[in-house]
Design a protein around this motif. Structure first.
Motif, PDB file in Angstrom:
ATOM      1  N   THR A 139      -1.260  -4.432   6.739  1.00 20.60           N
ATOM      2  CA  THR A 139       0.047  -4.197   6.133  1.00 20.60           C
ATOM      3  C   THR A 139       0.938  -3.340   7.019  1.00 20.60           C
ATOM      4  OG1 THR A 139      -0.951  -4.339   3.934  1.00 20.60           O
ATOM      5  CG2 THR A 139       1.208  -3.306   4.082  1.00 20.60           C
ATOM      6  N   ALA A 140       0.338  -2.356   7.692  1.00 20.52           N
ATOM      7  CA  ALA A 140       1.115  -1.446   8.542  1.00 20.52           C
ATOM      8  C   ALA A 140       1.764  -2.158   9.720  1.00 20.52           C
ATOM      9  CB  ALA A 140       0.215  -0.324   9.063  1.00 20.52           C
ATOM     10  N   ALA A 141       1.304  -3.378  10.032  1.00 22.59           N
ATOM     11  CA  ALA A 141       1.868  -4.100  11.175  1.00 22.59           C
ATOM     12  C   ALA A 141       3.283  -4.597  10.920  1.00 22.59           C
ATOM     13  CB  ALA A 141       0.967  -5.283  11.542  1.00 22.59           C
TER      14      ALA A 141
ATOM     15  N   MET B  80       0.843  -1.189   0.000  1.00 18.66           N
ATOM     16  CA  MET B  80       0.000   0.000   0.000  1.00 18.66           C
ATOM     17  C   MET B  80       0.878   1.238   0.000  1.00 18.66           C
ATOM     18  SD  MET B  80      -3.081   0.935   2.704  1.00 18.66           S
ATOM     19  CE  MET B  80      -3.786  -0.689   2.466  1.00 18.66           C
ATOM     20  N   SER B  81       0.420   2.266  -0.696  1.00 19.31           N
ATOM     21  CA  SER B  81       1.195   3.498  -0.779  1.00 19.31           C
ATOM     22  C   SER B  81       1.465   4.063   0.608  1.00 19.31           C
ATOM     23  CB  SER B  81       0.433   4.539  -1.607  1.00 19.31           C
ATOM     24  OG  SER B  81       0.181   4.066  -2.898  1.00 19.31           O
ATOM     25  N   ARG B  82       2.633   4.655   0.750  1.00 22.88           N
ATOM     26  CA  ARG B  82       2.971   5.293   2.012  1.00 22.88           C
ATOM     27  C   ARG B  82       2.343   6.681   2.016  1.00 22.88           C
ATOM     28  NH1 ARG B  82       6.345   8.833   4.349  1.00 22.88           N
ATOM     29  NH2 ARG B  82       7.211   8.296   6.396  1.00 22.88           N
TER      30      ARG B  82
ATOM     31  N   PRO C 275      -5.113  -0.476  -2.294  1.00 21.71           N
ATOM     32  CA  PRO C 275      -5.795  -1.240  -1.245  1.00 21.71           C
ATOM     33  C   PRO C 275      -6.987  -2.033  -1.747  1.00 21.71           C
ATOM     34  CG  PRO C 275      -6.329   1.094  -1.050  1.00 21.71           C
ATOM     35  CD  PRO C 275      -5.274   0.983  -2.106  1.00 21.71           C
ATOM     36  N   VAL C 276      -7.502  -1.694  -2.923  1.00 16.26           N
ATOM     37  CA  VAL C 276      -8.617  -2.444  -3.501  1.00 16.26           C
ATOM     38  C   VAL C 276      -8.059  -3.623  -4.297  1.00 16.26           C
ATOM     39  CG1 VAL C 276     -10.557  -2.337  -5.111  1.00 16.26           C
ATOM     40  CG2 VAL C 276     -10.086  -0.407  -3.602  1.00 16.26           C
TER      41      VAL C 276
ATOM     42  N   VAL D 218      -5.052 -16.105  13.615  1.00 11.10           N
ATOM     43  CA  VAL D 218      -4.359 -14.903  13.154  1.00 11.10           C
ATOM     44  C   VAL D 218      -4.208 -14.986  11.635  1.00 11.10           C
ATOM     45  CG1 VAL D 218      -2.263 -13.520  13.280  1.00 11.10           C
ATOM     46  CG2 VAL D 218      -3.107 -14.684  15.326  1.00 11.10           C
ATOM     47  N   ILE D 219      -4.663 -13.947  10.952  1.00 14.02           N
ATOM     48  CA  ILE D 219      -4.570 -13.863   9.497  1.00 14.02           C
ATOM     49  C   ILE D 219      -3.677 -12.676   9.154  1.00 14.02           C
ATOM     50  CG2 ILE D 219      -5.872 -13.555   7.350  1.00 14.02           C
ATOM     51  CD1 ILE D 219      -8.293 -14.723   8.773  1.00 14.02           C
ATOM     52  N   PHE D 220      -2.920 -12.816   8.064  1.00 14.42           N
ATOM     53  CA  PHE D 220      -1.974 -11.765   7.684  1.00 14.42           C
ATOM     54  C   PHE D 220      -2.382 -11.100   6.375  1.00 14.42           C
ATOM     55  CE2 PHE D 220       0.300 -14.876  10.176  1.00 14.42           C
ATOM     56  CZ  PHE D 220       1.034 -14.108  11.051  1.00 14.42           C
TER      57      PHE D 220
END
Length: 394
Positions: free
Chosen positions: A155-157, A1-3, A357-358, A124-126
């Motif tokens: 994603t940010a995790a 995902m874009s920052r 994100p889509v 837990v799903i990633f």
């Protein structure tokens, strides 16, 4: 995902226009209607109206004047349907269009900055963008046991510390408990999310989605900016909040207005002179890459087709997201005879689309040399949203 590093919010009487900016480039424009707010992700205590056995689905009254649609695969708990009149805790997955009511799910999800909590889930799903078994194992060890139910790591995790993940889990659980207690104390149908402060706040939603990378929020409403700054101070956030009261409009920052105009144009010109034409239809969007204006510069050989297409690929991915184009997309790249070159262009486009994100599905080049992909539908196109907003002002 874009920052996403900057959020520019232009406040209108009937809407928030929220520009998500990544390194000066407009990644997405969110049109959040104040007069007709979206109910997506809202949690409701509904009442079962009737079951349609032939479709194995049900209509649920959530108190908005149109019944929501709940499919069997979106049901949770028992295998069968409860009797008519039974209360159901549901979440809106997408707003209905026309006479259709919203699509509902009983698999409620409460989103935080780094994780999503599914009270009725397990394990837990990633995010597919969290790669590497060692990183997944590390994250799983940090979040297992934090919450009763299922956890989706966003994603940010990736790279987040145990302390950060624990704090996010605590925040998500507090929000869920407020909603759960409301559901126990109220009669259906009822909009539970609207009764919890911040749940319907579009800026709070943007902070949950992009706060891990966000550096600055610019708002042209003084009271909103002050309230958000106070919130950031209480939470110890490092995100800068700035009230924009200059002589130029807020959307002149990063030339957001100009980039919106580009996203509404049928044809865009890239720096080299390459042009990309977008012809959207109801179910299919045709994209044509034209190299006519991208000939070799003085003293240089003409550009090869693969070079033109490699320049066009990231621009196409950006515009698909910004324009919110959905359904089938067919791209007519400049013809390449080499399979190696076609593979390079496909890889470049796939890499650029990974920031979206889509969900998108790539099918590659056809025998006719056209490139095919599909992009999931997430509401109206940008042009349709802005047109509807303009008509509401008439």
């Amino acid at each position: 995902m874009s920052r996403i590093d900057r959020l520019v919010c232009h406040v209108l009487p009937k809407a928030f226009l929220m520009a998500l900016v990544s390194d000066g480039r407009l990644a997405e424009l969110q049109v959040v209607r104040r007069d007709k707010p979206s109910r997506v992700d809202g949690i409701f205590l509904g009442r079962l109206e009737r079951v349609m056995t032939d479709l194995d689905a049900a209509f649920v009254d959530i108190g908005i004047g149109r019944a929501g649609f709940l499919r069997a695969e979106d049901r949770s708990g028992s295998d069968g349907w409860p009797p008519p009149g039974a209360p159901l805790l549901v979440q809106v997955r997408n707003d209905g269009e026309g006479d259709k009511g919203p699509r509902l799910s009983m698999n409620v999800a409460v989103s935080g900055r780094y994780l999503v909590y599914r009270p009725n889930g397990s394990g837990v799903i990633f995010s597919r963008r969290i790669e590497g078994e060692s990183e997944r194992d590390r994250l799983k060890a940090h979040v297992e046991g934090l919450l009763e139910g299922g956890i989706v790591l966003r994603t940010a995790a990736a790279g987040a510390t145990a302390e950060v993940l624990r704090a996010d889990a605590t925040s998500v659980l507090e929000r869920w408990e407020k909603i759960r207690r409301l559901a126990l104390d109220i009669q259906p149908p009822a909009d539970l999310s609207s009764r919890v402060p911040g749940e319907r706040d579009p800026i709070a939603h943007a902070l949950r989605d992009h706060g891990a990378t966000l550096e600055e929020v610019i708002i042209d409403d003084r009271n909103m900016a002050r309230t958000l700054q106070d919130q950031m101070d209480r939470q110890g956030e490092k995100i800068r909040v700035r009230w924009h009261n200059g002589s130029m409009p807020a959307f002149d920052i990063d030339d957001v207005a100009g980039q919106i105009d580009t996203a509404l144009a049928q044809r865009i010109a890239l720096e080299s002179g390459v042009e990309v034409l977008f012809e959207p239809g109801e179910t299919l969007c045709a994209v044509d890459v034209d190299s006519a204006g991208a000939g070799g510069r003085q003293g240089r050989a003409p550009r090869r087709p693969v070079e033109v297409n490699l320049e066009a690929a990231p621009a196409i991915a950006q515009q698909l997201r910004l324009r919110n184009i959905a359904g089938a997309v067919v791209i007519d790249f400049v013809t390449m005879r080499s399979a190696y070159d076609r593979d390079k262009v496909q890889a470049a486009l796939a890499e650029a689309l990974a920031a979206d994100p889509v969900p998108t599905q790539i099918y590659g080049f056809t025998r006719l040399g056209l490139f095919e992909l599909t992009r999931a539908r997430r509401g109206p196109t940008l042009a349709a949203q802005l047109e509807a907003l303009e008509k509401s002002d008439d």
